[in-house]
Design an enzyme around this catalytic site. Sequence first.
Site, PDB file in Angstrom:
ATOM      1  N   LYS A   1       8.483  -6.525   9.932  1.00 51.72           N
ATOM      2  CA  LYS A   1       8.140  -5.858   8.663  1.00 51.72           C
ATOM      3  C   LYS A   1       9.234  -4.948   8.137  1.00 51.72           C
ATOM      4  O   LYS A   1       9.355  -4.748   6.949  1.00 51.72           O
ATOM      5  CB  LYS A   1       6.864  -5.032   8.838  1.00 51.72           C
ATOM      6  CG  LYS A   1       5.609  -5.817   8.491  1.00 51.72           C
ATOM      7  CD  LYS A   1       4.422  -4.919   8.294  1.00 51.72           C
ATOM      8  CE  LYS A   1       4.370  -4.347   6.912  1.00 51.72           C
ATOM      9  NZ  LYS A   1       3.023  -3.851   6.572  1.00 51.72           N
TER      10      LYS A   1
ATOM     11  N   THR B   1       4.048   1.571  -0.791  1.00 52.20           N
ATOM     12  CA  THR B   1       4.821   1.592  -2.042  1.00 52.20           C
ATOM     13  C   THR B   1       3.943   2.047  -3.202  1.00 52.20           C
ATOM     14  O   THR B   1       4.319   2.919  -3.987  1.00 52.20           O
ATOM     15  CB  THR B   1       5.388   0.185  -2.322  1.00 52.20           C
ATOM     16  OG1 THR B   1       6.167  -0.229  -1.186  1.00 52.20           O
ATOM     17  CG2 THR B   1       6.243   0.160  -3.575  1.00 52.20           C
TER      18      THR B   1
ATOM     19  N   PHE C   1      -3.011  -2.182   6.748  1.00 48.71           N
ATOM     20  CA  PHE C   1      -3.419  -3.574   6.543  1.00 48.71           C
ATOM     21  C   PHE C   1      -4.515  -3.703   5.477  1.00 48.71           C
ATOM     22  O   PHE C   1      -4.586  -2.902   4.543  1.00 48.71           O
ATOM     23  CB  PHE C   1      -3.835  -4.199   7.886  1.00 48.71           C
ATOM     24  CG  PHE C   1      -2.682  -4.323   8.850  1.00 48.71           C
ATOM     25  CD1 PHE C   1      -2.800  -3.881  10.161  1.00 48.71           C
ATOM     26  CD2 PHE C   1      -1.482  -4.882   8.439  1.00 48.71           C
ATOM     27  CE1 PHE C   1      -1.731  -3.979  11.052  1.00 48.71           C
ATOM     28  CE2 PHE C   1      -0.419  -4.986   9.322  1.00 48.71           C
ATOM     29  CZ  PHE C   1      -0.537  -4.520  10.629  1.00 48.71           C
TER      30      PHE C   1
ATOM     31  N   PHE D   1       5.429  -8.294  -8.579  1.00 52.63           N
ATOM     32  CA  PHE D   1       6.673  -8.787  -7.982  1.00 52.63           C
ATOM     33  C   PHE D   1       7.445  -9.528  -9.068  1.00 52.63           C
ATOM     34  O   PHE D   1       6.839 -10.124  -9.965  1.00 52.63           O
ATOM     35  CB  PHE D   1       6.362  -9.725  -6.805  1.00 52.63           C
ATOM     36  CG  PHE D   1       6.047  -9.001  -5.532  1.00 52.63           C
ATOM     37  CD1 PHE D   1       4.862  -8.272  -5.420  1.00 52.63           C
ATOM     38  CD2 PHE D   1       6.919  -9.009  -4.456  1.00 52.63           C
ATOM     39  CE1 PHE D   1       4.562  -7.582  -4.244  1.00 52.63           C
ATOM     40  CE2 PHE D   1       6.621  -8.320  -3.280  1.00 52.63           C
ATOM     41  CZ  PHE D   1       5.435  -7.613  -3.184  1.00 52.63           C
TER      42      PHE D   1
ATOM     43  N   ARG E   1       1.399   7.583   6.791  1.00 50.78           N
ATOM     44  CA  ARG E   1       1.657   7.527   8.216  1.00 50.78           C
ATOM     45  C   ARG E   1       3.162   7.451   8.461  1.00 50.78           C
ATOM     46  O   ARG E   1       3.917   7.007   7.580  1.00 50.78           O
ATOM     47  CB  ARG E   1       0.991   6.276   8.818  1.00 50.78           C
ATOM     48  CG  ARG E   1      -0.493   6.425   9.084  1.00 50.78           C
ATOM     49  CD  ARG E   1      -1.094   5.073   9.385  1.00 50.78           C
ATOM     50  NE  ARG E   1      -0.906   4.191   8.227  1.00 50.78           N
ATOM     51  CZ  ARG E   1      -0.771   2.868   8.337  1.00 50.78           C
ATOM     52  NH1 ARG E   1      -0.799   2.279   9.505  1.00 50.78           N
ATOM     53  NH2 ARG E   1      -0.614   2.138   7.242  1.00 50.78           N
TER      54      ARG E   1
ATOM     55  N   TRP F   1       7.316  -0.370  -7.963  1.00 51.48           N
ATOM     56  CA  TRP F   1       8.498  -0.780  -7.182  1.00 51.48           C
ATOM     57  C   TRP F   1       9.707  -0.866  -8.101  1.00 51.48           C
ATOM     58  O   TRP F   1      10.773  -0.379  -7.784  1.00 51.48           O
ATOM     59  CB  TRP F   1       8.220  -2.148  -6.538  1.00 51.48           C
ATOM     60  CG  TRP F   1       9.345  -2.694  -5.737  1.00 51.48           C
ATOM     61  CD1 TRP F   1       9.672  -2.393  -4.457  1.00 51.48           C
ATOM     62  CD2 TRP F   1      10.325  -3.634  -6.196  1.00 51.48           C
ATOM     63  NE1 TRP F   1      10.788  -3.090  -4.080  1.00 51.48           N
ATOM     64  CE2 TRP F   1      11.207  -3.864  -5.132  1.00 51.48           C
ATOM     65  CE3 TRP F   1      10.542  -4.321  -7.417  1.00 51.48           C
ATOM     66  CZ2 TRP F   1      12.282  -4.741  -5.231  1.00 51.48           C
ATOM     67  CZ3 TRP F   1      11.614  -5.183  -7.510  1.00 51.48           C
ATOM     68  CH2 TRP F   1      12.475  -5.379  -6.424  1.00 51.48           C
TER      69      TRP F   1
ATOM     70  N   ALA G   1      -3.386  -0.384  12.035  1.00 54.83           N
ATOM     71  CA  ALA G   1      -4.813  -0.586  11.732  1.00 54.83           C
ATOM     72  C   ALA G   1      -5.371  -1.854  12.350  1.00 54.83           C
ATOM     73  O   ALA G   1      -6.580  -2.098  12.266  1.00 54.83           O
ATOM     74  CB  ALA G   1      -5.014  -0.617  10.224  1.00 54.83           C
TER      75      ALA G   1
ATOM     76  N   LYS H   1       0.839  -1.214   0.000  1.00 53.86           N
ATOM     77  CA  LYS H   1       0.000   0.000   0.000  1.00 53.86           C
ATOM     78  C   LYS H   1       0.871   1.260   0.000  1.00 53.86           C
ATOM     79  O   LYS H   1       0.661   2.184  -0.776  1.00 53.86           O
ATOM     80  CB  LYS H   1      -0.901   0.050   1.223  1.00 53.86           C
ATOM     81  CG  LYS H   1      -2.012  -0.979   1.253  1.00 53.86           C
ATOM     82  CD  LYS H   1      -2.860  -0.794   2.488  1.00 53.86           C
ATOM     83  CE  LYS H   1      -1.993  -0.936   3.726  1.00 53.86           C
ATOM     84  NZ  LYS H   1      -1.398  -2.273   3.878  1.00 53.86           N
TER      85      LYS H   1
HETATM   86  N1  LIG Z   1       6.414  -4.965  -6.161  1.00 56.54           N
HETATM   87  C1  LIG Z   1       7.230  -5.204  -5.131  1.00 56.54           C
HETATM   88  N2  LIG Z   1       8.302  -6.018  -5.289  1.00 56.54           N
HETATM   89  C2  LIG Z   1       9.117  -6.283  -4.252  1.00 56.54           C
HETATM   90  N3  LIG Z   1       8.964  -5.790  -2.989  1.00 56.54           N
HETATM   91  C3  LIG Z   1       7.901  -4.982  -2.797  1.00 56.54           C
HETATM   92  C4  LIG Z   1       6.989  -4.649  -3.833  1.00 56.54           C
HETATM   93  N4  LIG Z   1       6.025  -3.821  -3.298  1.00 56.54           N
HETATM   94  C5  LIG Z   1       6.339  -3.652  -1.997  1.00 56.54           C
HETATM   95  N5  LIG Z   1       7.464  -4.338  -1.699  1.00 56.54           N
HETATM   96  C6  LIG Z   1       8.087  -4.462  -0.387  1.00 56.54           C
HETATM   97  O1  LIG Z   1       7.142  -5.127   0.440  1.00 56.54           O
HETATM   98  C7  LIG Z   1       7.134  -4.558   1.771  1.00 56.54           C
HETATM   99  C8  LIG Z   1       5.727  -4.044   2.051  1.00 56.54           C
HETATM  100  O2  LIG Z   1       5.483  -2.916   1.239  1.00 56.54           O
HETATM  101  P1  LIG Z   1       4.628  -1.709   1.858  1.00 56.54           P
HETATM  102  O3  LIG Z   1       4.420  -0.722   0.777  1.00 56.54           O
HETATM  103  O4  LIG Z   1       5.229  -1.264   3.148  1.00 56.54           O
HETATM  104  O5  LIG Z   1       3.263  -2.470   2.166  1.00 56.54           O
HETATM  105  P2  LIG Z   1       2.064  -2.026   3.144  1.00 56.54           P
HETATM  106  O6  LIG Z   1       2.089  -0.543   3.234  1.00 56.54           O
HETATM  107  O7  LIG Z   1       0.850  -2.559   2.469  1.00 56.54           O
HETATM  108  O8  LIG Z   1       2.359  -2.712   4.451  1.00 56.54           O
HETATM  109  C9  LIG Z   1       8.188  -3.454   1.753  1.00 56.54           C
HETATM  110  O9  LIG Z   1       9.406  -4.004   2.234  1.00 56.54           O
HETATM  111  C10 LIG Z   1       8.346  -3.112   0.286  1.00 56.54           C
HETATM  112  O10 LIG Z   1       9.656  -2.650  -0.005  1.00 56.54           O
HETATM  113  O1  LIG Z   2      -1.119  -0.612  10.207  1.00 57.22           O
HETATM  114  C1  LIG Z   2      -0.448  -1.206   9.329  1.00 57.22           C
HETATM  115  O2  LIG Z   2      -0.020  -0.527   8.218  1.00 57.22           O
HETATM  116  P1  LIG Z   2       0.654  -1.237   6.943  1.00 57.22           P
HETATM  117  O3  LIG Z   2      -0.366  -2.186   6.400  1.00 57.22           O
HETATM  118  O4  LIG Z   2       0.956  -0.099   5.994  1.00 57.22           O
HETATM  119  O5  LIG Z   2       1.875  -1.942   7.456  1.00 57.22           O
HETATM  120 MG   LIG Z   3       2.288   0.765   4.793  1.00 56.95          MG
END
Ligand SMILES: Nc1ncnc2c1ncn2[C@@H]1O[C@H](COP(=O)(O)OP(=O)(O)O)[C@@H](O)[C@H]1O
Ligand SMILES: O=COP(=O)(O)O
Ligand SMILES: [Mg+2]
Length: 559
Positions: A107, A75, A304, A384, A96, A412, A276, A73
């Site tokens: 994470k 990203t 989430f 990915f 956030r 990404w 969340a 999300k």
């Molecule tokens: N397309 C992608 N390919 C590889 N890694 C990714 C990709 N999209 C996100 N990530 C990695 O996955 C993890 C979760 O991404 P993030 O944007 O923080 O997700 P969320 O905000 O939904 O928790 C991070 O470490 C990010 O660098």
């Molecule tokens: O509260 C969790 O946020 P992410 O899903 O962005 O990790």
């Molecule tokens: Mg996030």
Amino acid sequence: QNDVKSDLEIAQAAQLKHINDIATKLGVAVDDLEHYGKYKAKLPLHLIDPEKVKKNKLILVTAITPTPPGEGKTTTSIGLTEGLNRIGKKATVVLREPSLGPVFGIKGGAAGGGYSQVVPMEDINLHFTGDFSAIEKANNLLAALIDNNIYFQKESLGIDPRTVKWKRVMDMNDRSLRSMITGLGGRAGGNPREAGFNITAASEIMAILCLAESFQDLKTKLGNIYVGDTYDNKPIYCRDLKAQGAMAALLKDAIKPNLVQTLEGNPAIIHGGPFANIAQGTNSVLATKLGLSLSDYVVTEAGFGADLGAEKFLDIKCGYSGLSPSAVVIVATVRALKYHGGQDLKTLTTPNLESLKAGFANLEKHLENIALYGLPAVVSINRFTSDSDEELAFLKQACEALGAKVALSEGWAKGGEGTKELAQAVVDTVANFHGRYTPVYDWNSDIKKKVEAVAKKVYGAGSVVFQAKALADIKHIEGLGLGHLPICIAKTQKSFSDNEALIGRPTGFELTVREFEIAAGAGFLVPITGAIMRLPGLPAVPAALHIDIDDEGVISGLS
Ligand SMILES: Nc1ncnc2c1ncn2[C@@H]1O[C@H](COP(=O)(O)OP(=O)(O)O)[C@@H](O)[C@H]1O
Ligand SMILES: O=COP(=O)(O)O
Ligand SMILES: [Mg+2]
């Protein structure tokens, strides 16, 4: 093209613009900034323009039920913002702030990934501008004043120590602090009582900071914090302890949203950091309204899966602020859908159409939920490198078969160049939608009815079981006259249900509410379900073990 570099290497190689240039791009006078070095600044609240907030467009980014690393999300929010700017739209991303819990835990950071990141990522993921520290101090000042009032009998309000729910907080996944006895050591040590810590992201001060709309509103909300009861059962609030002034003073700077930038030099406003699953999972109303005052499009996210962050974004944040998104982007990944189809977490990089088809039901339910809110959705397939062409083709076709708008997002790997198709799909969706969201429940309905509405309509539960403590808490809440408040369900992020083993699209299950916490200051009730914890623990091998800093002060290992 991102093939081997780590998030940190990409971020450290970036040429950042001076924050003054980012402000200028937003039409903000440099003198209005409170600088925290060359690349971070705080924005003043007077820049909020209600007319612009109403006119400009808000896009909410949510996701399917995630695997432990998250599905992208943050990203995608950043990548989409880059893409919107590349197709000529003025867009700002509003996020956030990361918590050190996940940074040092499982994470990792929350500044995006690959070529869709906000920078300077080390600062943003570590101390940033000190907001979490200020929130902790305000939270713990109240805790100290409560115990101090109990200690000095002559000044005492007669608080019954056994009714005090207020926890201390710390931004660390330290399970050993969850519950404890404080006040040991005889007369000098205070009054022994059960106490404990929550993680800062779950502090009610965090929630208040994310929902407050002015200094006055902040102080009022702080004053309304419910602390506990007296020996003769009278409720005690923060204002009875006269603590709200000093607490608000500690938040003097934390109330102002932070301005940084994306890798492609677009504006990013980052403020507030509740999770969340155990809290409401949204960034601040102030940051979102600032973004809408300064740009035509704001891309924001809620934590989430859509059953948690998006539900709370709409029913709590929009309910209080009057905001309403014009489009919802649901981030879906092949890997998470295969997990929901029963594939083992360790083998998700192996192509498997069967598990993908079986797991698609999870996305289908989230799509139905966004429609339930009366909002238009765009599915963003976050690509990915391990995704096969067949898997991507199936997923796109399955979304189209449902009549859902869908775009492949390669933010990404390629930054804004990889999200232009998604950006156009979002712009078209926004242009064709002129409504507002529909709440899942009426705040004024019965507490049990509100919980049942979310559980049955959004989660797919067949029934809700309120355990004895929860029923007693409901009576207590109604006795305080707080039954009209919205609800913020604390639930695992791993399943629509309160049982993390129920993957995919479970239906007809029983949701169990153990008890309620009362966030009278923030203005919501917290039904605690299943075995959810409000202070997570570190894993056997914490991410912290891989983080280091060299003689020149260059950090490594931060993800
Ligand atoms: N397309 C992608 N390919 C590889 N890694 C990714 C990709 N999209 C996100 N990530 C990695 O996955 C993890 C979760 O991404 P993030 O944007 O923080 O997700 P969320 O905000 O939904 O928790 C991070 O470490 C990010 O660098
Ligand atoms: O509260 C969790 O946020 P992410 O899903 O962005 O990790
Ligand atoms: Mg996030």
